[in-house]
Design a protein around this motif. Structure first.
Motif, PDB file in Angstrom:
ATOM      1  N   LEU B 129      34.343  39.621  52.936  1.00 46.38           N
ATOM      2  CA  LEU B 129      35.343  38.680  51.726  1.00 46.38           C
ATOM      3  C   LEU B 129      35.077  38.673  50.278  1.00 46.38           C
ATOM      4  N   THR B 130      33.614  38.818  50.263  1.00 48.75           N
ATOM      5  CA  THR B 130      32.789  38.280  48.748  1.00 48.75           C
ATOM      6  C   THR B 130      33.274  40.420  48.547  1.00 48.75           C
ATOM      7  N   ARG B 131      33.799  41.246  49.541  1.00 53.12           N
ATOM      8  CA  ARG B 131      33.603  42.486  48.796  1.00 53.12           C
ATOM      9  C   ARG B 131      35.003  42.273  48.178  1.00 53.12           C
ATOM     10  N   ARG B 132      36.186  41.603  49.335  1.00 54.01           N
ATOM     11  CA  ARG B 132      37.618  41.805  48.552  1.00 54.01           C
ATOM     12  C   ARG B 132      38.021  41.178  47.586  1.00 54.01           C
ATOM     13  N   LYS B 133      37.103  40.059  47.240  1.00 52.85           N
ATOM     14  CA  LYS B 133      37.403  38.593  45.852  1.00 52.85           C
ATOM     15  C   LYS B 133      37.047  39.679  44.914  1.00 52.85           C
ATOM     16  N   THR B 134      35.998  40.525  45.475  1.00 53.41           N
ATOM     17  CA  THR B 134      35.219  40.589  43.983  1.00 53.41           C
ATOM     18  C   THR B 134      36.025  42.298  43.240  1.00 53.41           C
ATOM     19  N   GLU B 135      37.092  42.387  44.291  1.00 49.46           N
ATOM     20  CA  GLU B 135      37.712  43.580  43.764  1.00 49.46           C
ATOM     21  C   GLU B 135      39.588  42.806  43.483  1.00 49.46           C
ATOM     22  N   GLY B 136      39.458  41.688  44.186  1.00 48.49           N
ATOM     23  CA  GLY B 136      40.714  41.652  43.597  1.00 48.49           C
ATOM     24  C   GLY B 136      41.384  40.761  42.772  1.00 48.49           C
ATOM     25  N   GLU B 140      43.960  36.424  44.880  1.00 48.96           N
ATOM     26  CA  GLU B 140      42.790  36.852  46.411  1.00 48.96           C
ATOM     27  C   GLU B 140      41.603  36.063  46.186  1.00 48.96           C
ATOM     28  N   HIS B 141      41.349  36.095  44.633  1.00 49.91           N
ATOM     29  CA  HIS B 141      39.943  35.296  45.047  1.00 49.91           C
ATOM     30  C   HIS B 141      39.551  34.636  45.374  1.00 49.91           C
ATOM     31  N   LEU B 142      41.029  33.404  44.882  1.00 45.10           N
ATOM     32  CA  LEU B 142      40.715  31.632  45.664  1.00 45.10           C
ATOM     33  C   LEU B 142      40.920  31.520  46.492  1.00 45.10           C
ATOM     34  N   ILE B 143      41.794  32.460  47.613  1.00 46.64           N
ATOM     35  CA  ILE B 143      41.811  32.825  48.683  1.00 46.64           C
ATOM     36  C   ILE B 143      40.312  32.883  49.895  1.00 46.64           C
TER      37      ILE B 143
END
Lengths: 244, 174
Positions: B129-136, B140-143
């Protein structure tokens, strides 16, 4: 760093440690009657980020201090680039701490009498870099972390988030091979925590700096490539692909 | 959560009648919703059909005959697999984990391992999830942040429970 006791001696530099940057085995450390570490092991590769997790008093900060050459373990060995920290003189270890190793702590650490620029330039100055060059590199580092506006302020005059970013600038200014970060966001609110962690990860990735990140916060540990848990002074590796 | 696995876990302590199983279940897990006998017998029928339990004896009392059920070797293996498999990290799974931990303690299994396997799965999820949010983007970050905070709450519960295992073991085995 000491190889005294019953632990096997450290392998020679050319023996198989793979591409491991820093390796430690069988570390033990007591403070009076209190055992802080007992048979702790650790490995980190260049550019890798490893979170060291554990409850308060589990021994994780003692592990970081041993790995970073700040204190000597009672038993066990630590190899950095194949060199035995236990066999180094204090001045050699001190040299490592000002160059190859960078440090970032939860709070404090900046010299209150110096400006943020002078604080950031300090590791370079201690390594004999001239003032002009050191200041230029420190300013560059402050800019990259978006705190160049603090250059002429004293640490006591900046916000908590800025303080930690200046501390990060100072920890990275000498381009260390390993950054040792002990609860680097422990004193920050969620927004600043995230900002500091993203900058830390980004800066470390760009310079291929390995990071040993001590934290009890899972949210912070989640930035790392893998976790090592310390419980009652012993380490336990959680493989990145483990479970699920 | 698999209710049949809970019944299987309770049978690992020794053969029991359906009535005993309901009583022990209610004692440990039925604080909010006591079990209906129908649920127990339906689960027992499913487990019998799969060969995970067997009838260990029949007793004739004043009323209808009562069967005693025992876990089979396949049942022990199945239970072992279930206990060792982390739940998909999701919100509010504490009740399932609590059940697994109590069953492990009742059976003298290493309950700390149940928690550790789950902790590892949670941390893995948090890394993703951390990887997703740093790339989004911000949405996406808030989700991802929402999910991360919930997983973190689970992790705190896991760590607190791990620190209280001895206390819990004394309680459930009382």
């Amino acid at each position: 760093m000491s190889a005294a006791g019953t632990e096997a001696p450290p392998p020679a530099a050319d023996e198989a440690l793979g591409g491991t940057l820093l390796a430690a085995r069988g570390l033990a450390k007591s403070f009076g009657p209190t055992t802080a570490l007992e048979r702790a092991s650790f490995d980190i590769d260049p550019g890798e980020m490893v979170a060291v997790m554990g409850a308060s008093g589990s021994g994780k900060t003692t592990l970081l201090h041993c790995l970073g050459g700040i204190i000597a373990p009672d038993r066990g060995w630590i190899l950095y680039e194949g060199r035995d920290l236990g066999a180094m003189s204090e001045s050699e270890r001190s040299g490592l701490r000002c160059g190859d190793f960078g440090f970032l702590f939860q709070s404090g650490g900046l010299v209150p009498e110096l400006s943020c620029l002078e604080n950031t330039a300090l590791p370079l100055r201690l390594n004999g870099v001239g003032r002009r060059t050191a200041d230029a590199r420190a300013r560059e580092r402050l800019e990259s972390l978006d705190v160049d506006g603090t250059a002429h302020q004293r640490p006591g005059e900046v916000s908590g988030g800025e303080y930690q970013r200046v501390s990060l600038a100072r920890a990275l200014v000498a381009e260390p091979a390993i950054l040792f970060a002990d609860e680097p966001t422990g004193a920050l609110d969620s927004l600043n925590e995230e900002k500091v962690m993203r900058l830390l990860v980004d800066a470390a990735r760009r310079s291929n700096t390995a990071v040993v990140l001590v934290t009890h916060e899972a949210r912070v540990a989640a930035y790392a490539d893998r976790e090592v848990t310390v419980r009652d002074g012993r380490t336990r590796d959680l493989a990145p692909g483990a479970a699920g | 959560m698999s209710f049949a696995h809970t019944v299987l876990g309770l049978l690992e302590n020794g053969p029991a009648h359906g009535y005993d199983l309901k009583r022990v279940y209610d004692q440990h897990f039925g604080q909010d919703r006591p079990l209906h006998y129908g649920q127990v017998y339906a689960a027992l029928a499913r487990l019998l059909k799969k060969g995970l339990i067997e009838v260990a004896g029949t007793e004739q009392g004043d009323g209808p005959e009562r069967k005693r059920y025992a876990i089979t070797d396949s049942g022990v293996t199945d239970l072992h697999t279930w206990l060792g498999t982390p739940e998909a990290p999701q919100q509010y799974l504490q009740s399932t984990l609590y059940t697994k931990v109590v069953l492990a303690l009742l059976a003298g299994r290493p309950a700390a391992d149940v928690l550790e396997v789950q902790r590892s799965a949670h941390l893995k999820s948090m890394r993703e999830l951390t990887r997703r949010k740093t790339e989004g983007d911000l949405a996406e970050h808030l989700i991802c942040d929402h999910a991360l905070f919930h997983l973190e709450a689970d992790l705190r519960w896991l760590e607190l429970t791990a620190a209280r295992l001895d206390e819990l073991a004394t309680e459930v085995n009382r």
